[in-house]
Design an enzyme around this catalytic site. Structure first.
Site: not given
Length: 302
Positions: A62, A64-65, A140, A268
């Site tokens: 993803h 944002d990682h 996830h 997070h």
């Protein structure tokens, strides 16, 4: 062991917060964990030397990682890096990064290795004489791993007074530190226990982001010194955590309690909340030793 939080907010970068990235310094190793947009700016702000980063661990694909990864790799090239760099991440990360490098006619002057992950079971992905790193399979929306970092304390502490009393030559010190007995010139054997003290207790750190509440990770993180567990939402938005497969602060605290960890670090956070102290307040109703990650915050893990 020292943890530096470069970014710890969910989804998108803002002028006042950054997505997930952190640096773990352990046994003179410097590990980068996740690499969101803005990571290299945050590295400079935290005065982390780029040249010391030889291993990068990416939890999942993803944005944002890991959207900051290709930029950091390119910057290493511009800085004339020569030492090897290894990236550990989900299968597909090699194709993504190499495609971007080829399309921009960019090539590294250093060896760039990819250790792609696809197992749903915990596995050892890095080990040397000081540190071992294992995956923590998470639950996830896409394939995701957390990471468990453990010190290896096999070197005993030298009892200087005892060694001097027996007039033992310095050339034997390493043998003694690694548990060896010593035979004196007259044939007397001096057991190692008389020449050393027990080493310091090995420390451990578990990184778990992103994941929904999942008790299957408990055996993998049991008794760790520090657990970083995502807490995207508060209980008032628990319905959103279930839908997006994230966790609440209360759920993170429940995992920490059941795993008997020593300290819980929350992070997070969804940017919908105006004050991250709410997360700590909620988590402490379940687990007392709660710390809050925040951009630029450092934790000395004594």
């Amino acid at each position: 062991m020292k943890l530096t939080i470069l970014g710890c907010y969910a989804a998108t970068p803002r002028t006042i917060s950054n997505p997930t990235s952190q640096v773990l310094e352990i046994k003179n190793r410097v590990f980068l964990i996740d690499c969101a947009e803005g990571t290299q700016v945050q590295l400079r702000k935290s005065k982390v030397k780029f040249s010391k980063i030889n291993h990068i661990f990416i939890s999942h694909l993803h944005g944002d990682h890991f959207y900051g990864l290709v930029g950091l790799i390119s910057t290493f090239m511009l800085l004339n890096r020569e030492s090897d760099l290894t990236v550990y991440g989900p299968k597909g990360i090699k194709e993504i990064i190499l495609l971007q490098l080829r399309a921009s006619d960019s090539y590294t002057g250093y060896n760039l290795y990819f250790h792609e992950l696809e197992s749903n079971e915990s596995e050892t992905i890095f080990e040397d004489d000081r540190v071992v790193v294992k995956t923590i399979p998470l639950n996830h929306r896409i394939y995701t791993n957390g990471f468990l970092f453990q010190e290896k304390n096999i070197e005993r502490k030298l009892n200087v007074e005892a060694v001097e009393n027996y007039e033992i030559d310095k050339v034997y010190f390493n043998k003694i530190k690694y548990g060896g007995d010593i035979t004196l010139d007259n044939g007397t054997i001096i057991p190692n226990s008389e020449l050393t003290f027990d080493p310091q207790v090995a420390k451990s750190y578990a990184f778990c982001s992103d994941t929904m509440y999942d008790e299957s990770i408990i055996p993998l993180i049991e008794n760790v010194d520090y657990l970083y567990h995502e807490s995207t939402f508060l209980e008032s938005e628990a319905h959103l955590s279930e839908r997006t497969m994230h966790s609440t602060a209360k759920q993170a605290a429940t995992i920490a309690l059941k795993a008997k960890v020593k300290h819980l670090i929350l992070g997070h956070y969804s940017t919908r909340y105006g004050n991250i102290e709410y997360f700590k307040t909620e988590a402490q109703t379940i687990f007392p030793n709660v710390l809050l990650a925040d951009d630029g915050r450092e934790f000395e893990m004594d």
